[in-house]
Write a protein that holds these residues in place. Structure first.
Motif, PDB file in Angstrom:
ATOM      1  N   LYS A  70       0.831  -1.203   0.000  1.00  0.00           N
ATOM      2  CA  LYS A  70       0.000   0.000   0.000  1.00  0.00           C
ATOM      3  C   LYS A  70       0.869   1.258   0.000  1.00  0.00           C
ATOM      4  CE  LYS A  70      -4.013   2.050   2.375  1.00  0.00           C
ATOM      5  NZ  LYS A  70      -3.450   3.337   2.824  1.00  0.00           N
ATOM      6  N   ASN A  71       1.873   1.284   0.864  1.00  0.00           N
ATOM      7  CA  ASN A  71       2.780   2.439   0.911  1.00  0.00           C
ATOM      8  C   ASN A  71       3.533   2.609  -0.406  1.00  0.00           C
ATOM      9  OD1 ASN A  71       2.087   3.165   3.513  1.00  0.00           O
ATOM     10  ND2 ASN A  71       3.796   2.067   4.465  1.00  0.00           N
ATOM     11  N   TYR A  72       3.919   1.501  -0.982  1.00  0.00           N
ATOM     12  CA  TYR A  72       4.647   1.512  -2.253  1.00  0.00           C
ATOM     13  C   TYR A  72       3.786   2.091  -3.369  1.00  0.00           C
ATOM     14  CZ  TYR A  72       6.751  -0.704  -6.446  1.00  0.00           C
ATOM     15  OH  TYR A  72       7.286  -0.965  -7.682  1.00  0.00           O
ATOM     16  N   PHE A  73       2.538   1.629  -3.483  1.00  0.00           N
ATOM     17  CA  PHE A  73       1.655   2.108  -4.543  1.00  0.00           C
ATOM     18  C   PHE A  73       1.231   3.557  -4.340  1.00  0.00           C
ATOM     19  CE2 PHE A  73       0.241  -2.550  -4.912  1.00  0.00           C
ATOM     20  CZ  PHE A  73       1.147  -2.797  -5.932  1.00  0.00           C
ATOM     21  N   GLU A  74       1.075   3.966  -3.097  1.00  0.00           N
ATOM     22  CA  GLU A  74       0.553   5.307  -2.818  1.00  0.00           C
ATOM     23  C   GLU A  74       1.461   6.427  -3.306  1.00  0.00           C
ATOM     24  OE1 GLU A  74      -2.507   5.441   0.910  1.00  0.00           O
ATOM     25  OE2 GLU A  74      -0.382   5.123   1.412  1.00  0.00           O
ATOM     26  N   GLN A  75       2.727   6.153  -3.489  1.00  0.00           N
ATOM     27  CA  GLN A  75       3.615   7.199  -3.997  1.00  0.00           C
ATOM     28  C   GLN A  75       3.210   7.646  -5.397  1.00  0.00           C
ATOM     29  OE1 GLN A  75       7.753   5.861  -4.845  1.00  0.00           O
ATOM     30  NE2 GLN A  75       6.995   3.773  -4.499  1.00  0.00           N
ATOM     31  N   TRP A  76       2.455   6.770  -6.099  1.00  0.00           N
ATOM     32  CA  TRP A  76       1.977   7.124  -7.442  1.00  0.00           C
ATOM     33  C   TRP A  76       0.470   7.398  -7.465  1.00  0.00           C
ATOM     34  CZ3 TRP A  76       5.121   2.444  -7.401  1.00  0.00           C
ATOM     35  CH2 TRP A  76       6.465   2.719  -7.671  1.00  0.00           C
ATOM     36  N   GLY A  80      -2.412  10.598  -8.766  1.00  0.00           N
ATOM     37  CA  GLY A  80      -3.366  10.360  -9.840  1.00  0.00           C
ATOM     38  C   GLY A  80      -2.923   9.378 -10.886  1.00  0.00           C
ATOM     39  N   TYR A  81      -1.834   8.659 -10.644  1.00  0.00           N
ATOM     40  CA  TYR A  81      -1.354   7.669 -11.608  1.00  0.00           C
ATOM     41  C   TYR A  81      -2.061   6.335 -11.412  1.00  0.00           C
ATOM     42  CZ  TYR A  81       2.702  10.803 -12.270  1.00  0.00           C
ATOM     43  OH  TYR A  81       3.525  11.866 -12.527  1.00  0.00           O
ATOM     44  N   SER A  95       2.352 -13.206  -1.352  1.00  0.00           N
ATOM     45  CA  SER A  95       2.499 -11.808  -1.775  1.00  0.00           C
ATOM     46  C   SER A  95       1.369 -11.369  -2.705  1.00  0.00           C
ATOM     47  CB  SER A  95       3.851 -11.596  -2.465  1.00  0.00           C
ATOM     48  OG  SER A  95       4.897 -11.600  -1.536  1.00  0.00           O
ATOM     49  N   TYR A  96       0.943 -12.264  -3.590  1.00  0.00           N
ATOM     50  CA  TYR A  96      -0.121 -11.890  -4.523  1.00  0.00           C
ATOM     51  C   TYR A  96      -1.387 -11.511  -3.763  1.00  0.00           C
ATOM     52  CZ  TYR A  96      -3.919 -12.347  -7.875  1.00  0.00           C
ATOM     53  OH  TYR A  96      -5.047 -12.116  -8.623  1.00  0.00           O
ATOM     54  N   GLN A  97      -1.788 -12.316  -2.797  1.00  0.00           N
ATOM     55  CA  GLN A  97      -2.981 -12.001  -2.015  1.00  0.00           C
ATOM     56  C   GLN A  97      -2.790 -10.712  -1.225  1.00  0.00           C
ATOM     57  OE1 GLN A  97      -5.869 -13.427  -2.276  1.00  0.00           O
ATOM     58  NE2 GLN A  97      -5.114 -14.978  -3.699  1.00  0.00           N
ATOM     59  N   ASN A  98      -1.602 -10.519  -0.671  1.00  0.00           N
ATOM     60  CA  ASN A  98      -1.314  -9.290   0.062  1.00  0.00           C
ATOM     61  C   ASN A  98      -1.395  -8.075  -0.850  1.00  0.00           C
ATOM     62  OD1 ASN A  98      -0.844 -10.884   2.298  1.00  0.00           O
ATOM     63  ND2 ASN A  98       1.384 -10.835   2.100  1.00  0.00           N
ATOM     64  N   CYS A  99      -0.909  -8.255  -2.069  1.00  0.00           N
ATOM     65  CA  CYS A  99      -0.937  -7.168  -3.036  1.00  0.00           C
ATOM     66  C   CYS A  99      -2.374  -6.810  -3.412  1.00  0.00           C
ATOM     67  CB  CYS A  99      -0.140  -7.567  -4.276  1.00  0.00           C
ATOM     68  SG  CYS A  99       0.267  -6.197  -5.372  1.00  0.00           S
ATOM     69  N   GLU A 107      -7.207   3.280  -5.475  1.00  0.00           N
ATOM     70  CA  GLU A 107      -7.829   3.326  -6.798  1.00  0.00           C
ATOM     71  C   GLU A 107      -6.769   3.152  -7.874  1.00  0.00           C
ATOM     72  OE1 GLU A 107     -10.009   6.933  -7.254  1.00  0.00           O
ATOM     73  OE2 GLU A 107     -11.547   6.384  -5.796  1.00  0.00           O
ATOM     74  N   ASN A 108      -7.186   2.523  -8.974  1.00  0.00           N
ATOM     75  CA  ASN A 108      -6.353   2.413 -10.168  1.00  0.00           C
ATOM     76  C   ASN A 108      -5.065   1.622  -9.956  1.00  0.00           C
ATOM     77  OD1 ASN A 108      -8.151   4.028 -11.749  1.00  0.00           O
ATOM     78  ND2 ASN A 108      -7.329   5.846 -10.727  1.00  0.00           N
ATOM     79  N   VAL A 109      -5.130   0.581  -9.127  1.00  0.00           N
ATOM     80  CA  VAL A 109      -4.018  -0.359  -9.006  1.00  0.00           C
ATOM     81  C   VAL A 109      -4.491  -1.703  -9.561  1.00  0.00           C
ATOM     82  CG1 VAL A 109      -2.440  -1.581  -7.476  1.00  0.00           C
ATOM     83  CG2 VAL A 109      -3.042   0.804  -6.997  1.00  0.00           C
TER      84      VAL A 109
END
Length: 286
Positions: A70-76, A80-81, A95-99, A107-109
């Motif tokens: 979550k922290n990793y994705f939030e940087q983008w 709005g990416y 990891s897949y389930q965690n992801c 949104e948008n991941v």
């Protein structure tokens, strides 16, 4: 909407390929003798091998948790990416389930189960970059790769059974018999889940085995995509890499032959001397 192309670092792309194709990665964790490390950041496969040879200790690999994703994705996403992220095969890790859990809070991941490992995941990522550059929408890209993992094929030949035996993945008797008879096994990745199955057994010296293995794999399918192929290894003498490259060139013409080294997460389970070729086919094939 700008799209970020991302993956677990177990995709085993080189620094140069990640930079060229604009791929962001998140590494796994390695625990060795009570200390925590970041895969291929502050520890290498060679250090893991040495710890085993010297002290008979094996590392533990840890899945990336939902909070980290979550922290990793939030940087983008905070800017709005959209993010398209490829995970190590779900049969191999949580990891897949965690992801997916992390993605549900944002949104948008778009999380894709590669149903594979190492540079067979890398093949999907490089193909994904082309679709992004062609303007395909993230939703369409997600649908495509969620239904076409069976186009990507990974396999490898193991040189030593010591790590498999120590990790409980084969019995001492099996390891002893294989070493005594000079048998090397091809491990085939199940591209419907990322699980692994025992494939063809080879007998003989490593150069003979690797050459026959390459020929067998390249004649297994009638529709191999010729734009790229990966040679991925866990640490092996350069002469074997060149032998495999030469055998590929003699058997089939590819636009690019990429050589990559496996991450600690992959290498720690198979040990040194492991090598595989990884490629795609035009049609989905198990």
């Amino acid at each position: 909407m700008k799209v970020i192309l991302s993956a677990d670092r177990t995709c085993d792309l080189t620094d140069e390929l990640r930079e060229t194709y604009g791929v962001e990665t998140i590494p796994y964790h390695i625990s060795l003798e009570g200390k925590d490390y970041t895969d291929n950041v502050d520890i290498t496969p060679e250090e893991l091998y040495q710890a085993f040879w010297d002290r008979k200790v094996l590392p533990k690999t840890s899945a990336i948790n939902a909070f980290e994703y979550k922290n990793y994705f939030e940087q983008w996403t905070s800017q709005g990416y959209a993010v398209i992220h490829f995970c190590l095969g779900s049969a191999l890790t949580s990891s897949y389930q965690n992801c997916c859990i992390a993605a549900e809070e944002l949104e948008n991941v778009y999380v894709i189960d590669s149903c594979n490992l190492s540079s067979a995941t890398g093949l999907q990522i490089l193909d994904c970059r082309k679709k992004i550059d062609e303007g395909m929408a993230p939703e369409e890209i997600y649908e495509y790769f969620s239904h076409n993992q069976q186009k990507y094929h990974g396999s490898f030949v193991i040189d030593t059974y010591e790590f498999l035996k120590a990790g409980g993945r084969c019995s001492a008797i099996t390891a002893f018999s294989a070493n005594l008879l000079n048998i090397k096994v091809s491990i085939e990745v199940d591209n419907t889940s990322g699980g692994m199955n025992v494939g063809k057994k080879y007998r003989g010296k490593q150069d003979k085995v690797l050459k026959q293995y390459v020929k067998d794999k390249l004649t297994q399918y009638p529709d191999i995509v010729r734009d790229k192929i990966f040679i991925t290894h866990s640490g092996i003498d350069e002469k074997y890499i060149e032998l495999v490259r030469q055998t590929i060139e003699e058997t089939m013409s590819f636009e690019h032959i990429y050589v990559t080294k496996a991450s600690c997460t992959i290498s720690s389970h198979c040990g040194p001397g492991t090598l595989g070729i990884l490629f795609a086919t035009e049609e989905a094939r198990e």
